[in-house]
Enzyme design. Structure first.
Site, PDB file in Angstrom:
ATOM      1  N   LYS A  16       0.970  -1.160  -0.180  1.00 37.54           N
ATOM      2  CA  LYS A  16       0.146  -0.044  -0.059  1.00 37.54           C
ATOM      3  C   LYS A  16       0.876   1.399   0.121  1.00 37.54           C
ATOM      4  O   LYS A  16       0.561   2.454  -0.708  1.00 37.54           O
ATOM      5  CB  LYS A  16      -1.034  -0.003   1.211  1.00 37.54           C
ATOM      6  N   GLN A  60      -4.356  -1.240   9.741  1.00 39.47           N
ATOM      7  CA  GLN A  60      -4.141  -2.659   9.011  1.00 39.47           C
ATOM      8  C   GLN A  60      -4.716  -3.686  10.163  1.00 39.47           C
ATOM      9  O   GLN A  60      -4.429  -3.665  11.337  1.00 39.47           O
ATOM     10  CB  GLN A  60      -2.602  -2.824   8.937  1.00 39.47           C
ATOM     11  N   ASP A  83     -10.724   3.023   4.507  1.00 38.07           N
ATOM     12  CA  ASP A  83     -10.999   1.457   4.402  1.00 38.07           C
ATOM     13  C   ASP A  83     -12.495   1.214   4.345  1.00 38.07           C
ATOM     14  O   ASP A  83     -12.921   0.325   3.918  1.00 38.07           O
ATOM     15  CB  ASP A  83     -10.493   0.816   5.425  1.00 38.07           C
TER      16      ASP A  83
END
Ligand code: NDP
Length: 244
Positions: A16, A60, A83
């Protein structure tokens, strides 16, 4: 934000960050040890929420066991929720309102659109009903006027459900569960799964070698949905920046 030393998470975050570099996004990598307290994590999140230089925040998952994942996801500002996991954003999706949408489902929709397959009136089957993939994909397909069936571990006859589908989205986590012979000829097949086969190789939830003989379009694993998830993470961050 990366907490702990889960090897897969480190790889995901590295990919990412690399994608951020490629498109020219600044990224503020915050790595915390596994024993970090929830209190400290929430305090760091509050700083990022308040920082005008930050447009998107990603925590994460999975987090170490002693941290309440839901509490952390709730603490991310919905306006910076790259997200798309905050309940406010998920609720907005349910209502069909503009919101930051979960990245993997957004990537799935982009792939279907790229195939040119119209969704209106078509039969779509989603295998899996998780909050991060199955359910949001089903809502997005419904929004686009597909007739949607959501299957899960208690579905009576998965083969029959899949056989009737013009579009199949598999998000299960069981290697090659969806057999090639189940696929309706000409269907679009999107494979979200990331599993290891009997030889330890990465594979999806669909038996690709057999399904590719019947599908009009099918995504490979690796190299299909995974990269799209990262692309949509960047897109969400850009959207969040524009909204601000
Ligand atoms: P979850 O484990 O949260 O959900 C799996 C779903 O599959 C559940 O709804 C479960 O049903 C259903 N299921 C399990 N076994 C069967 C079965 N035999 N028949 C039918 N349905 C079944 O997984 P996720 O949604 O988080 O992830 C799914 C897969 O996608 C995983 O392989 C994951 O690694 C991958 N993934 C890939 C991403 C990417 O970027 N490429 C991103 C996110 C996930 P029930 O609800 O009844 O238990």
């Amino acid at each position: 934000m990366l907490v702990g030393d889960d090897p897969a998470s480190h790889i995901y975050v590295r990919n990412k960050r690399r994608a951020c570099d490629e498109v020219g996004f600044a990224n503020f990598h915050i790595e915390l040890p596994a024993e970090t307290s929830q209190e400290l994590l929430l305090a760091r999140l509050a700083e990022l929420n308040a920082d005008p230089a930050v447009h998107g925040i990603l925590v994460q998952l999975p987090l170490p066991r002693h941290i309440d994942e839901q509490a952390v996801l709730m603490a991310v500002s919905p306006a910076k929720d790259a997200d798309g996991f905050h309940p406010l954003n998920q609720g907005a999706l349910l209502q069909g309102a503009a919101s930051l949408r979960p990245c993997t489902p957004r990537g799935v929709m982009a792939l279907i659109d790229e195939s040119g397959c119209p969704l209106k009136g078509r039969r779509a089957v989603v295998v899996g009903r998780s909050n991060i993939v199955g359910k949001p994909v089903a809502l997005m397909l419904l929004e686009r006027h597909a007739t949607v069936t959501v299957c899960h571990s208690r579905t009576a006859d998965l083969a029959a459900e899949v056989a009737g589908a013009d579009v199949v989205v598999a998000a299960v986590g069981v290697a090659k569960l969806v057999q090639g012979g189940w696929i309706k000829p000409g269907a679009v097949v999107i494979d979200v799964g990331m599993n290891r086969d009997e030889n330890g190789r990465l594979c999806g939830d669909v038996d690709f070698a057999a399904a590719v003989e019947r599908a009009a379009w099918i995504t490979p694993v690796p190299g299909g949905v995974g990269p799209m998830t990262i692309a949509m993470l960047l897109q969400n961050t850009l959207d969040a920046a524009w909204r601000r």
